[in-house]
Design a protein around this motif. Structure first.
Motif, mmCIF file in Angstrom:
data_model
loop_
_atom_site.group_PDB
_atom_site.id
_atom_site.type_symbol
_atom_site.label_atom_id
_atom_site.label_comp_id
_atom_site.label_asym_id
_atom_site.label_seq_id
_atom_site.Cartn_x
_atom_site.Cartn_y
_atom_site.Cartn_z
ATOM 1 N N LEU A 86 -4.399 -3.025 0.783
ATOM 2 C CA LEU A 86 -4.114 -4.507 0.927
ATOM 3 C C LEU A 86 -2.596 -4.603 1.477
ATOM 4 O O LEU A 86 -2.267 -5.352 2.397
ATOM 5 C CB LEU A 86 -4.154 -5.494 -0.411
ATOM 6 C CG LEU A 86 -3.858 -6.792 -0.270
ATOM 7 C CD1 LEU A 86 -4.947 -7.722 0.711
ATOM 8 C CD2 LEU A 86 -3.816 -7.552 -1.526
ATOM 9 N N LEU A 87 -1.497 -3.804 0.595
ATOM 10 C CA LEU A 87 -0.341 -3.889 1.094
ATOM 11 C C LEU A 87 -0.059 -3.318 2.785
ATOM 12 O O LEU A 87 0.784 -3.824 3.502
ATOM 13 C CB LEU A 87 0.471 -3.049 0.118
ATOM 14 C CG LEU A 87 0.722 -3.626 -1.137
ATOM 15 C CD1 LEU A 87 1.672 -2.627 -2.049
ATOM 16 C CD2 LEU A 87 1.443 -4.883 -1.175
ATOM 17 N N ALA A 88 -0.763 -2.167 2.960
ATOM 18 C CA ALA A 88 -0.527 -1.476 4.185
ATOM 19 C C ALA A 88 -1.056 -2.328 5.398
ATOM 20 O O ALA A 88 -0.786 -2.164 6.405
ATOM 21 C CB ALA A 88 -1.331 -0.171 4.094
ATOM 22 N N THR A 89 -2.084 -3.324 5.076
ATOM 23 C CA THR A 89 -2.742 -4.264 6.082
ATOM 24 C C THR A 89 -2.276 -5.690 6.395
ATOM 25 O O THR A 89 -1.537 -6.164 6.863
ATOM 26 C CB THR A 89 -4.053 -4.081 5.989
ATOM 27 O OG1 THR A 89 -4.609 -4.480 4.612
ATOM 28 C CG2 THR A 89 -4.840 -2.739 6.311
ATOM 29 N N THR A 90 -2.656 -6.508 5.033
ATOM 30 C CA THR A 90 -2.326 -7.738 5.052
ATOM 31 C C THR A 90 -0.839 -7.768 4.724
ATOM 32 O O THR A 90 -0.134 -8.811 5.333
ATOM 33 C CB THR A 90 -3.115 -8.400 3.954
ATOM 34 O OG1 THR A 90 -4.546 -8.158 4.120
ATOM 35 C CG2 THR A 90 -2.857 -9.952 3.791
ATOM 36 N N GLY A 91 -0.175 -7.131 4.024
ATOM 37 C CA GLY A 91 1.276 -7.022 3.813
ATOM 38 C C GLY A 91 1.979 -7.015 4.791
ATOM 39 O O GLY A 91 3.185 -7.678 5.252
#
Length: 250
Positions: free
Chosen positions: A188-193
Motif C-alpha cells: 500500500l505504501l509503495a503504490t498508493t502512498g
C-alpha cells in the motif's frame, strides 16, 4: 537527489490534463494533511522505540539466569516480565493503529485510496497492527492465575516447559500475523502512498522490498522469524520520512 524526490510531492496538473473521473492528487485540507502526516510520523517512531525495549527485557532476564524454556519456578521469579511485555506490545499495537489510520486518512484526503486493492492493503495493515494485542494478551496469560495453575496440573519441570513452549508458539503465531499484515501495508505504501505524494520513488522501492522479505518465512522451513524485524524497521523509516514531509508542508 533532492529531498522532494525522496519524500514525494503530490503532483499538480492543469485542469485540462486531468482525466475525467480520475481522483485529484491535491489535498482537500492541507492543514489536516500536515497534522495527519506528523501524527503518523511520531507513531511510526514510537513503534520502533517500544520494540527497542524488548532487547532490554531479554538482557535483564539473561543476567538473572533465566532459561530459554523455563518452568513455573522461573516465571514466578520474574513475574514482573509479564506485565512489562503486555505494556510493551500493547504500546506497539496502539502506535501501529495510529500510524495506519492516520496514513490511510491522508491517502483518502489526497483521493488516492479509492480502489479495492488499496482497501485490501489497508485491511491487512489493520490485521497486522491488532495482532500485537494478541501477542500482548497471550504473553500475559502465562502470568495470570490460570497460568499459575500449570503447577497444579504437573510438578514435572519438563511437562511445564513443554506447555510453556506451546504458549510461546502461540505468541510467535501472532508475530507472524504481524509480518503477513506488513506485506499488504508495505505494498500500500509503495503504490498508493507514492500516488498520494506521501513518499517518493526511492522510498516506494524500499517499501516494495520490505513487502517481499517476509515471504522468506514461508519458503524456508524452521527458520528464525527474523523477517518480523522488517515490519518494525519499516515503521521507523516511514516515521522519519513522514516527519520530514510534515515539516516540508509548512
Amino acid at each position: 537527489m533532492s529531498t522532494a524526490d525522496l519524500l514525494g510531492n503530490a503532483e499538480h496538473h492543469d485542469n485540462t490534463s486531468i482525466r475525467p473521473g480520475a481522483p485529484s492528487t491535491a489535498p482537500t485540507d492541507p492543514d489536516e494533511i500536515r497534522s495527519l502526516t506528523r501524527l503518523a510520523g511520531w507513531a511510526g517512531i514510537a513503534v520502533f522505540a517500544f520494540w527497542l525495549c524488548q532487547p532490554i527485557l531479554v538482557a535483564v532476564l539473561v543476567s538473572r539466569g533465566a532459561d530459554d524454556t523455563p518452568g513455573m519456578a522461573a516465571l514466578e521469579a520474574n513475574s514482573w516480565a509479564g506485565g512489562f511485555d503486555a505494556v510493551l506490545f500493547s504500546g506497539i499495537g496502539a502506535a501501529s493503529l495510529v500510524m495506519v489510520l492516520a496514513v490511510w486518512r491522508a491517502m483518502r484526503l489526497h483521493g488516492a485510496a479509492d480502489g479495492v486493492l488499496s482497501t485490501v492493503g489497508f485491511a491487512m495493515a489493520l490485521v497486522g497492527a491488532t495482532a500485537w494485542f494478541w501477542v500482548a494478551g497471550h504473553g500475559l496469560s502465562m502470568y495470570t492465575s490460570v497460568g499459575a495453575g500449570l503447577a497444579d496440573v504437573s510438578a514435572d519441570s519438563e511437562i511445564q516447559a513443554a506447555s510453556l513452549q506451546a504458549s510461546y508458539l502461540a505468541v510467535t503465531a501472532g508475530l507472524i500475523v504481524v509480518g503477513i499484515g506488513s506485506i499488504g501495508w508495505n505494498v500500500l505504501l509503495a503504490t498508493t502512498g507514492r500516488r498520494a505524494g506521501l513518499i517518493g520513488r526511492p522510498l516506494s522501492a524500499v517499501f516494495g522490498l520490505f513487502a517481499v522479505v517476509p515471504l522468506y518465512q514461508a519458503v524456508v522451513p524452521f527458520a528464525t522469524p527474523w523477517p518480523l524485524i522488517i515490519a518494525v524497521l519499516g515503521s521507523l523509516v516511514l516515521g522519519i520520512a513522514l516527519l520530514l514531509k510534515s515539516r516540508k508542508l509548512r
